[in-house]
Write a protein that holds these residues in place. Structure first.
Motif, short mmCIF file in Angstrom:
data_model
loop_
_atom_site.label_atom_id
_atom_site.label_comp_id
_atom_site.label_asym_id
_atom_site.label_seq_id
_atom_site.Cartn_x
_atom_site.Cartn_y
_atom_site.Cartn_z
N TYR A 13 0.83 -1.20 0.00
CA TYR A 13 0.00 0.00 0.00
C TYR A 13 0.87 1.26 0.00
O TYR A 13 0.60 2.22 -0.73
CB TYR A 13 -0.93 0.00 1.21
N PHE A 14 1.90 1.25 0.84
CA PHE A 14 2.79 2.42 0.89
C PHE A 14 3.43 2.67 -0.47
O PHE A 14 3.52 3.82 -0.93
CB PHE A 14 3.88 2.19 1.95
N ARG A 36 3.76 6.21 -5.12
CA ARG A 36 3.82 6.41 -6.57
C ARG A 36 2.86 7.51 -7.01
O ARG A 36 3.21 8.40 -7.79
CB ARG A 36 3.48 5.12 -7.29
N PHE A 37 1.62 7.46 -6.51
CA PHE A 37 0.60 8.41 -6.96
C PHE A 37 0.56 9.69 -6.13
O PHE A 37 0.08 10.71 -6.60
CB PHE A 37 -0.78 7.75 -6.93
N GLU A 38 1.04 9.60 -4.88
CA GLU A 38 0.90 10.71 -3.94
C GLU A 38 -0.56 11.18 -3.90
O GLU A 38 -0.86 12.37 -3.89
CB GLU A 38 1.85 11.86 -4.29
N HIS A 39 -1.43 10.20 -3.85
CA HIS A 39 -2.88 10.48 -3.88
C HIS A 39 -3.59 9.23 -3.37
O HIS A 39 -3.50 8.16 -3.98
CB HIS A 39 -3.31 10.82 -5.30
N ILE A 40 -4.31 9.37 -2.25
CA ILE A 40 -4.94 8.21 -1.63
C ILE A 40 -6.02 7.61 -2.52
O ILE A 40 -6.11 6.39 -2.69
CB ILE A 40 -5.53 8.59 -0.26
N SER A 41 -6.86 8.44 -3.11
CA SER A 41 -7.96 7.93 -3.93
C SER A 41 -7.44 7.18 -5.14
O SER A 41 -7.94 6.09 -5.48
CB SER A 41 -8.87 9.08 -4.38
N ARG A 42 -6.43 7.73 -5.84
CA ARG A 42 -5.88 7.06 -7.01
C ARG A 42 -5.20 5.76 -6.61
O ARG A 42 -5.26 4.76 -7.33
CB ARG A 42 -4.91 7.98 -7.75
N ALA A 43 -4.52 5.77 -5.45
CA ALA A 43 -3.88 4.54 -4.97
C ALA A 43 -4.93 3.47 -4.67
O ALA A 43 -4.75 2.29 -4.98
CB ALA A 43 -3.04 4.83 -3.74
N ALA A 44 -6.04 3.89 -4.05
CA ALA A 44 -7.11 2.94 -3.73
C ALA A 44 -7.70 2.34 -5.00
O ALA A 44 -8.01 1.15 -5.06
CB ALA A 44 -8.19 3.63 -2.91
N ALA A 104 -11.02 -0.05 -0.72
CA ALA A 104 -11.65 1.18 -0.27
C ALA A 104 -10.61 2.19 0.21
O ALA A 104 -9.57 1.81 0.78
CB ALA A 104 -12.63 0.88 0.87
N GLN A 105 -10.88 3.46 -0.04
CA GLN A 105 -9.94 4.52 0.33
C GLN A 105 -9.62 4.52 1.83
O GLN A 105 -8.45 4.66 2.21
CB GLN A 105 -10.50 5.87 -0.10
N PRO A 106 -10.61 4.37 2.74
CA PRO A 106 -10.28 4.36 4.17
C PRO A 106 -9.30 3.25 4.55
O PRO A 106 -8.48 3.42 5.45
CB PRO A 106 -11.64 4.18 4.85
#
Length: 302
Positions: A8-9, A14-22, A28-30
């Motif tokens: 996950y890290f 890579r994206f520096e964006h939680i939503s895009r990483a999810a 799920a983002q949470p």
């Protein structure tokens, strides 16, 4: 600390964006936020700088990421080695290239010679190719721009001239050789910033203190010939495309510039595991001529 946290890290970094990483992880983002937070708590150090909903990998995160990518790459290599040892085939070889036109014939010949090899092909720009090599997602990149990440090694396959493709009937189509300033008023068909044709175009113009007039911008370098043939503008096209790409309605003109060429290289991570298929691909690629039929030198001007 567990593998899920590290995966996950890596994706969040890579994206520096939680939503895009999810979205990439298909969770799920949470869940992503909680997992990264637990990792930071275990390490006792924040890995990201947070400003509202925006996150940026900080210097501690950058240091940790280098070790995480090496560790995950080793585990992925181990998994692949196990699969190769278990399976009866040659295993998998994964290749990334900026344009698929460059590798189509090469991969076709390789598959004919080694039908048991599992060949995977990805299209990517230079930053994405570097990332895929570091992450162990590909074994090789066939690159038209320098890839200079840590641990990467490159072998030159060919240096070829880049020509000016001009729609038939345009004034420049009657020329054998032109200078860059002579094309300054012409609309260019090119690719988006960061790709090798765009980088070369901007470098050639910058040497004269000029900027190109871009009329058409695409993601696929191999599509430029069709757009130029349709009369949408002129463009820089490697000599290879004159031989194997569409050429109807196009005149080919030399450019009077000393560095108007493309260096095509085969790039790999020197410490990465190579399956038998990957070893065979490297040997196959380096042992055969790769687009070595070059065009004549530009005629002397004057």
């Amino acid at each position: 600390m567990d593998l899920l946290q590290l995966r996950y890290f890596q994706v969040v970094a890579r994206f520096e964006h939680i939503s895009r990483a999810a979205e990439e992880l298909m969770v799920a983002q949470p869940s992503v936020s909680r997992t990264v937070a637990r990792l930071e708590a275990e390490l006792g150090t924040p890995l990201f700088d947070r400003q509202g909903r925006r996150i940026r990998l900080n210097r501690y995160g950058a240091v940790f990421l280098r070790h995480v990518e090496r560790a995950l790459s080793e585990l992925d290599d181990g998994r692949r080695a196990l699969l190769d040892a278990r399976d009866r085939g040659l295993g998998r070889v994964a290749i990334a290239a900026e344009t698929l036109l460059t590798v189509t014939r090469l991969l076709g010949s390789f598959r004919a010679a080694y039908p048991d090899a599992d060949v995977r092909l990805f299209q990517a720009d230079a930053p994405e190719m570097e990332r895929r090599l570091r992450a162990g997602e590909v074994d090789f990149c066939i690159a038209s721009q320098p890839l200079t990440g840590p641990g990467l090694e490159a072998v030159e396959l060919v240096r070829e001239e880049v020509l000016l493709a001009v729609p038939a009937g345009r004034r420049l189509a009657r020329r054998e050789c032109v200078t860059v300033p002579e094309t300054a008023d012409e609309p260019y068909v090119t690719t988006r910033p960061g790709t090798w044709p765009r980088a070369l175009l901007e470098r050639l113009f910058a040497a004269h203190g000029l900027a190109p007039l871009v009329s058409c911008e695409s993601d696929e370098p191999g599509a430029s010939g069709d757009m130029i043939g349709a009369g949408l503008g002129i463009g820089l096209v490697p000599a290879m495309s004159r031989r194997i790409g569409p050429s109807a309605g196009i005149a080919w003109v030399h450019i009077d510039a000393p560095d108007c060429h493309r260096d095509l290289t085969l790039v790999r991570h020197r410490d990465a595991y190579l399956s038998e298929a990957a070893v065979k691909f490297r040997e196959f690629t380096l042992s055969r001529p790769f687009m070595t039929h070059r065009l004549p030198d530009p005629p002397a001007r004057g």
